[in-house]
Enzyme design. Structure first.
Site, PDB file in Angstrom:
ATOM      1  CG  LEU A  41      -2.242  -0.675   1.205  1.00  0.00           C
ATOM      2  CD1 LEU A  41      -2.874  -0.621   2.593  1.00  0.00           C
ATOM      3  CD2 LEU A  41      -3.183  -0.051   0.190  1.00  0.00           C
ATOM      4  CG  ASP A  42       0.844   4.111  -3.200  1.00  0.00           C
ATOM      5  OD1 ASP A  42       1.774   3.346  -3.516  1.00  0.00           O
ATOM      6  OD2 ASP A  42       0.018   4.576  -4.017  1.00  0.00           O
ATOM      7  N   PRO A  43       2.384   4.774   1.013  1.00  0.00           N
ATOM      8  CG  PRO A  43       4.591   5.477   1.371  1.00  0.00           C
ATOM      9  CD  PRO A  43       3.666   4.953   0.299  1.00  0.00           C
TER      10      PRO A  43
END
Length: 308
Positions: A41-43
């Site tokens: 998951l993207d930050p």
């Protein structure tokens, strides 16, 4: 029931923390030597992160390709260099409420070729695309086949931001593994003759695993929340029960006669529903893609020490 050092954790990742940072939190809390996740998951994104602990890391191969569901807020009318709100604004054509959102959604549903977001974890000649961008390189990613199984727009809210008319959409999408929701937002903007990017992104499903069953990262406890390998494998694979001497043979990597059936992979469980192995069927026998280490199987754990 698998011991607490081996299994799978469903975590609700908070914004501002990378997936690898979340893995390190679980690693420190569990004391396990091996911890990994089944899909980044993207930050800036939040939501469901499936994490394997101990022998659970061996199951991740069979989880990474599961379809995923996301909820997002997409802003039409403004484009960014990362296709999300973290990037620099690069294009501000604006977007009014009159555009044909339904037609654009239909155009972006089903199987399609998608160019991933440039700032992404896709590897180009062994190097992550985002790192090449940070190093000042021009990145031209090839399109890849993806599937958008569901694309629902639940709300449309026209507004004006910094003098630019924009249209904010609340969406839910169910997509194949490897689909970039940021790229969907970008392409949705293009399809209505404007630009688009993701404002907020939250993952709610990974295959059969639900965000509602996850625990907040800072509240996780291995004793309360670790899911057994057998339970997880049974959610994503057909199962066969292996008993007695055959269970011992499987646990020790010895091939045994297979129960026939049209399956690509099957989870082999003992009578206590503990996972022994994941296997395919070849010439009437099980061929093992993964065998659970003896310390992670209660019936045989006395034969070897803990993996940690």
């Amino acid at each position: 029931m698998i011991g607490q050092d081996h299994g799978v954790v469903l975590v609700d990742k908070p914004a501002g923390k990378s997936s690898q940072a979340a893995v390190q939190v679980i690693k420190r809390a569990s004391g396990a030597r091996r911890v990994g996740h089944a899909g980044t998951l993207d930050p800036a994104a939040t939501g469901l992160l499936v994490i394997g602990v101990g022998a659970g890391t061996r199951l991740l191969t069979f989880l990474v390709g599961l379809p995923k569901t996301y909820r997002a807020i997409v802003r039409l009318g403004v484009g960014t260099d990362t296709d999300d709100a973290e990037g620099t604004v690069t294009f501000t054509p604006g977007c009014g409420a009159h555009v044909d959102v339904s037609g654009a959604v239909a155009q972006l549903s089903g199987q399609q070729l998608q160019v991933p977001a440039t700032v992404s974890a896709v590897k180009v000649a062994g190097k992550r695309a985002y790192q090449r961008v940070r190093d000042g390189e021009d990145v031209d990613l090839p399109p890849r086949q993806v599937t958008v199984d569901e694309f629902r727009v639940e709300n449309q809210a026209p507004t004006v931001v910094d003098g630019i008319p924009v249209l904010d959409l609340d969406i839910e999408v169910a997509v194949s593994s490897g689909t970039y929701v940021r790229a969907l937002a970008r392409d949705l903007g293009l399809a209505v003759g404007s630009a688009g990017h993701v404002r907020q992104l939250r993952r709610t499903l990974v295959g059969p695993f639900r965000l509602s069953d996850a625990v907040a990262l800072d509240e996780w406890s291995p004793r309360r929340r670790l899911q057994s390998l057998g339970a997880v494998a049974a959610e994503v694979l057909p199962t066969r029960i292996i008993s007695g001497d055959e269970a011992w043979a499987v646990a020790h990597g010895q091939r045994i006669p297979a129960e026939p059936g049209p399956v690509e992979k099957v989870a082999l469980l003992n009578d206590d529903d503990d996972l022994l192995a994941v296997a395919s069927i070849e010439e009437g026998r099980y061929r093992y893609a993964m065998v659970v280490p003896l310390p992670a199987i209660p019936a045989f754990s006395a034969e070897s020490g803990s993996l940690g």
